[in-house]
Scaffold this motif. Structure first.
Motif, PDB file in Angstrom:
ATOM      1  N   GLU A 296      21.309  -6.042  96.707  1.00  0.00           N
ATOM      2  CA  GLU A 296      22.154  -5.190  96.174  1.00  0.00           C
ATOM      3  C   GLU A 296      23.967  -5.450  96.045  1.00  0.00           C
ATOM      4  O   GLU A 296      23.816  -6.378  96.400  1.00  0.00           O
ATOM      5  CB  GLU A 296      22.597  -4.015  97.381  1.00  0.00           C
ATOM      6  N   PRO A 297      24.554  -5.354  94.655  1.00  0.00           N
ATOM      7  CA  PRO A 297      23.895  -3.845  93.961  1.00  0.00           C
ATOM      8  C   PRO A 297      23.536  -4.805  92.671  1.00  0.00           C
ATOM      9  O   PRO A 297      23.072  -4.103  91.683  1.00  0.00           O
ATOM     10  CB  PRO A 297      25.419  -4.100  94.068  1.00  0.00           C
ATOM     11  N   SER A 300      20.612  -2.450  92.650  1.00  0.00           N
ATOM     12  CA  SER A 300      20.261  -1.360  91.126  1.00  0.00           C
ATOM     13  C   SER A 300      20.341  -1.348  90.055  1.00  0.00           C
ATOM     14  O   SER A 300      19.995  -0.857  89.001  1.00  0.00           O
ATOM     15  CB  SER A 300      21.098  -0.040  92.112  1.00  0.00           C
ATOM     16  N   ASP A 398      39.373  -4.732  95.479  1.00  0.00           N
ATOM     17  CA  ASP A 398      38.117  -3.075  96.188  1.00  0.00           C
ATOM     18  C   ASP A 398      37.310  -3.128  95.119  1.00  0.00           C
ATOM     19  O   ASP A 398      37.017  -3.516  93.606  1.00  0.00           O
ATOM     20  CB  ASP A 398      39.037  -1.679  96.188  1.00  0.00           C
ATOM     21  N   PRO A 399      36.109  -3.748  96.038  1.00  0.00           N
ATOM     22  CA  PRO A 399      34.296  -4.344  95.155  1.00  0.00           C
ATOM     23  C   PRO A 399      34.649  -3.114  93.521  1.00  0.00           C
ATOM     24  O   PRO A 399      33.513  -2.587  93.354  1.00  0.00           O
ATOM     25  CB  PRO A 399      33.821  -4.045  96.253  1.00  0.00           C
ATOM     26  N   GLU A 400      34.971  -1.447  94.740  1.00  0.00           N
ATOM     27  CA  GLU A 400      34.417  -0.195  94.209  1.00  0.00           C
ATOM     28  C   GLU A 400      34.723  -0.091  93.029  1.00  0.00           C
ATOM     29  O   GLU A 400      34.405   0.235  91.482  1.00  0.00           O
ATOM     30  CB  GLU A 400      34.737   1.339  94.771  1.00  0.00           C
ATOM     31  N   LYS A 401      35.620  -1.239  92.736  1.00  0.00           N
ATOM     32  CA  LYS A 401      37.087  -0.964  90.962  1.00  0.00           C
ATOM     33  C   LYS A 401      36.872  -2.616  90.727  1.00  0.00           C
ATOM     34  O   LYS A 401      37.844  -2.559  89.498  1.00  0.00           O
ATOM     35  CB  LYS A 401      38.348  -0.518  91.803  1.00  0.00           C
ATOM     36  N   ASP A 402      36.091  -3.365  91.412  1.00  0.00           N
ATOM     37  CA  ASP A 402      36.496  -4.489  90.929  1.00  0.00           C
ATOM     38  C   ASP A 402      36.205  -4.623  89.214  1.00  0.00           C
ATOM     39  O   ASP A 402      35.015  -4.561  89.002  1.00  0.00           O
ATOM     40  CB  ASP A 402      35.834  -5.352  91.796  1.00  0.00           C
ATOM     41  N   LYS A 406      31.858  -4.976  87.565  1.00  0.00           N
ATOM     42  CA  LYS A 406      32.038  -4.038  87.033  1.00  0.00           C
ATOM     43  C   LYS A 406      31.613  -5.008  85.726  1.00  0.00           C
ATOM     44  O   LYS A 406      30.225  -4.726  85.240  1.00  0.00           O
ATOM     45  CB  LYS A 406      32.613  -3.791  85.972  1.00  0.00           C
TER      46      LYS A 406
END
Length: 808
Positions: A296-297, A300, A398-402, A406
């Motif tokens: 992951e990720p 997914s 931040d990996p969520e906002k990278d 993306k």
């Protein structure tokens, strides 16, 4: 007592010998039995595998593959590599069993046995192996197949030697069965072996980079014996407008008035439970399994991208007919029963690809088999990193906002859909970028732009979901028509409706060659108008270079690694300029068939070609080619302890960064397309037919915008000199290129004569010693055009697939 005739005596001797054959039960009493499609036994004491042959002359499928690979993109031999599928059968002759591959390329589809025999005897078969019967029982025969399994079925030694990477041979003393993956099932028998190839005294760098000891390469090879499917698969006639791959064979029972070579569409078997329903579930859905070793990720993202294909099958009238799941732990990815997506590691990045196991008799896809290279996602991340230069003050992202992650994951979704598309039977569609990303089967360049603040924007880098062309294509290939439907008319309507929407299909032959003729088919280009998008991309490139600096890399990373990120930014426009250059000397064409209403060919207007040439020449200017001084100062030689890489700019300066070599590669690239012999030959013809710029005009504009422009200063002047010499190389080489027609060579000679006169005249007023030397060198080179070799120029670092260069 009378003596028996010799013939009778020999008969009794042979009969006595034959009678001594043990039964299979007796022979295998101490062996371990594997029951299934073809029963076999393992003789552990002697290291032998014994196979029971019970159905003589009954065809089955034989497939070899490579479940554990070498790990080198350049050599190939990837984990999961498939060999050719072969329809074979066992034939008994006396005490011999022969494994025979019939010649399916030449057939007679008829009930007339004599006609079939005539064709079969006209073309060679292939006997792949011979065995001695060692036991028999109730019409069944026992043979030893160890040597068959232990052979180099995947051509490892030839592949390595052909790449100049060393001379190896199979060492059977270091080879053995691999029973973790040797299994038997009702419809397929699976064998796996561990093979060691030794030698390597002349091993090349690619082999050395991926082996713990180059003198011994141990790989695993897999052999599958598979029951062929029943005869219920419905062949679908191939249509060149559909984007499906085809199988072909010669049917000599065809009436003389019809074509003897038959073409059929390659596709999976898929049927509706209710063909009369507008939407129906499938009798048996198509299921793909993702490698459970994918992290992951990424996992997914790949699952999501693969599942996009269900949108296309829904458009074709199916409900949940295409599914994607995680491969079970106890499943073998080489097992023909599983369509798989393999996450494959290599020492260098490279192509991903989609392959299939196909029934050669019908074109039915029995197994989809995708290979995705794991390093590719890192290159996409690097491209985004170079474009954004995001590491302000050494802060962590931040990996969520990278935004780089993306973009890289968005590319992986598209990649998974693309490669799975190949295993559904579909070819590339390189014209999709001209029609709002109409197909995942195109090679997509990231869509980058400048937002309202003038900042680089990657939010729409890659498309989401399946394309409109993909829906039309899947509908053509998999539509299950109700009984009584005129299938040919129905299929034609699907393609006609797609054409009415402006959807276009062009593929590899139309896009890959440097001399390709279509203005609409290009690899990695973006947008409906290649010229407009080149200009937009150059603005993005300018902004990215302006931002480029220390903040492009993370805190603590050697400054030399700025070059890794600089390469894709400096060459950001490489594919778009290729698309633009190919518009020159192009013809707009379609895969038209008689009666479909398409106009087969239209010459591209002189105005459009002139606009393309102007845009391409812009990329030869010192302003585009010269790297800023502030960037050059930041890049030292690579530190000791770090390997260099082909991903970097090619250098003529030793360890030091070479800004001129970077410009050399970038200047040479568009000229490879503009001054290509096939393109030049077309320009002669098209201009004579009243459309397109002339070759003389092309040469004049190239020379006017290089040799005859005002002199720059500093590094830009050196770039200018270099670009002019590169252009001269291409002009000289084309003037003597035997692939070009006579008038091309005549006009190239004319342009060179005029350039020579200009240089000689210019020399009279030149006082600068450097400029004088530049002109003298050009005149000297003109004396021997045959010595001009375009291969002497430094090549661009590998780019595709955004990026890596092929192969394969």
């Amino acid at each position: 007592m009378k003596k028996l005739p010799l013939l009778i005596l020999l008969f009794f001797c042979f009969q006595t010998f034959a009678d001594k054959l043990p039964s299979i039960t007796e022979k295998t009493a101490s062996f371990k039995k594997y029951e299934g499609f073809m029963n076999y036994w393992w003789d552990e004491d002697n290291g032998k595998v014994w196979l029971e042959v019970s159905n003589l002359n009954q065809e089955f499928l034989y497939i070899s593959s490579l479940p554990a690979g070498l790990g080198s993109n350049d050599i190939g031999l990837d984990r999961g590599l498939l060999g050719d599928e072969k329809v074979v059968f066992f034939n008994k002759v006396g005490r011999k069993i022969l494994l025979i591959q019939p010649n399916l390329k030449y057939r007679a589809i008829t009930n007339d046995a004599n006609e079939k025999r005539a064709v079969m005897q006209s073309f060679a078969q292939s006997t792949l192996a011979g065995f001695t019967i060692e036991a028999e029982e109730n019409g069944k025969y026992l043979i030893e197949i160890t040597d068959l399994l232990m052979q180099d079925a995947m051509g490892v030694t030839d592949r390595i030697k052909g790449m100049g990477e060393g001379s190896y041979s199979l060492d059977k003393s270091r080879s053995a069965m691999y029973f973790e993956r040797t299994k038997n099932f009702p419809l397929n028998s699976e064998f796996e072996v561990s093979l060691t190839f030794t030698g390597g005294s002349d091993a090349g760098r690619f082999v050395k980079s991926v082996t713990p000891s180059a003198e011994a390469i141990t790989l695993r090879m897999h052999h599958s014996f598979v029951q062929l499917p029943d005869n219920q698969f419905e062949k679908r006639e191939f249509d060149p407008r559909s984007s499906f791959n085809a199988i072909s064979y010669f049917d000599y029972s065809t009436p003389v008035s019809e074509p003897v070579e038959k073409y059929y569409t390659v596709r999976h078997r898929l049927k509706k439970k209710d063909p009369n329903a507008k939407v129906s579930e499938a009798v048996k859905p198509i299921i793909y399994y993702l490698d459970n070793g994918t992290p992951e990720p990424i996992r997914s993202a790949l699952m999501e991208g693969t599942a996009w294909w269900n949108q296309a099958f829904e458009a074709a009238g199916y409900k949940n007919a295409f599914q994607v799941k995680l491969l079970p732990d106890d499943a073998d990815p080489m097992d023909v029963r599983y369509n798989v997506i393999n996450w494959v590691h290599r020492s260098t990045r490279g192509w991903s690809y989609g392959a299939s196991v196909i029934d050669p008799r019908t074109g039915e896809i029995l197994k989809g088999h995708v290979t995705l290279g794991s390093l590719r996602v890192r290159q996409d991340y690097l491209i985004a990193q170079g474009l954004l230069s995001p590491f302000e003050n050494g802060k962590k992202l931040d990996p969520e906002k990278d935004p780089m992650l993306k973009m890289a994951l968005a590319r992986l979704r598209q990649l998974a859909a693309h490669e799975v598309g190949h295993t559904l039977g579909i070819m590339h569609n390189y014209s999709a970028s001209t029609n709002n990303r109409a197909s995942v089967m195109d090679y997509p360049h990231p869509r980058v732009s400048l937002n309202a603040k003038g900042e680089v924007d990657l939010s729409d880098a890659y498309a989401v979901g399946i394309g409109e062309w993909d829906k039309a294509s899947i509908t053509f290939g998999y539509q299950d028509f109700p009984k009584g439907t005129d299938e040919k008319a129905g299929l034609n309507k699907i393609l006609q409706d797609a054409r009415n929407k402006g959807l276009l299909f062009l593929t590899d032959q139309d896009a890959r060659p440097a001399g390709s003729a279509s203005p609409n088919a290009h690899l990695w280009d973006e947008g409906k108008d290649p010229i407009e998008n080149l200009n937009a991309l150059l603005k993005v490139r300018e902004k990215a270079l302006a931002n480029f600096g220390e903040k492009t890399i993370r805190e603590g990373v050697p400054m030399a690694f700025l070059e890794d990120a600089l390469v894709p930014v400096y060459n950001l426009h490489r594919y778009q300029i290729e698309a633009v250059a190919k518009i020159v000397g192009s013809v707009d064409y379609r895969y038209a068939v008689r009666g479909d209403g398409q106009i087969p060919t239209v010459l591209v207007s002189k105005e459009t070609q002139q606009k393309a040439l102007k845009a391409a020449i812009q990329c030869l200017s010192p302003e585009v080619l010269t790297l800023p001084e502030n960037i050059i100062k930041l890049i030292p030689p690579r530190p000791a302890g770090y390997n260099t890489s082909r991903e970097l700019f090619k250098k003529r300066t030793g360890l030091a960064f070479d800004a001129l070599s970077a410009a050399e590669s970038a200047a040479d690239f568009p000229l490879q397309f503009l001054l290509q012999p096939e393109r030049a030959s077309r320009m002669i013809e098209y201009a004579a037919r009243g459309e397109g710029i002339t070759l003389d005009e092309l040469n004049t504009q190239l020379i006017e915008n290089t040799w005859k422009t005002p002199r720059k200063t500093g590094l830009a002047l050196e770039v200018q000199y270099q670009t002019e010499q590169i252009l001269l190389t291409h002009l000289l080489a084309l003037s003597v290129n035997e692939k070009a027609n006579y008038q091309v060579k005549a006009l190239m000679g004319k342009s060179l004569k005029e350039l020579k006169a200009y240089i000689e005249e210019t020399k009279k007023s030149v006082k600068d010693a450097s400029y004088q030397a530049h002109l003298d060198y050009a005149l000297e080179r003109m004396k021997n055009p045959s010595a001009a070799k375009v291969t002497a120029h430094k090549e661009l670092p590998p780019g595709a697939p955004i990026g890596c260069e092929d192969e394969f």
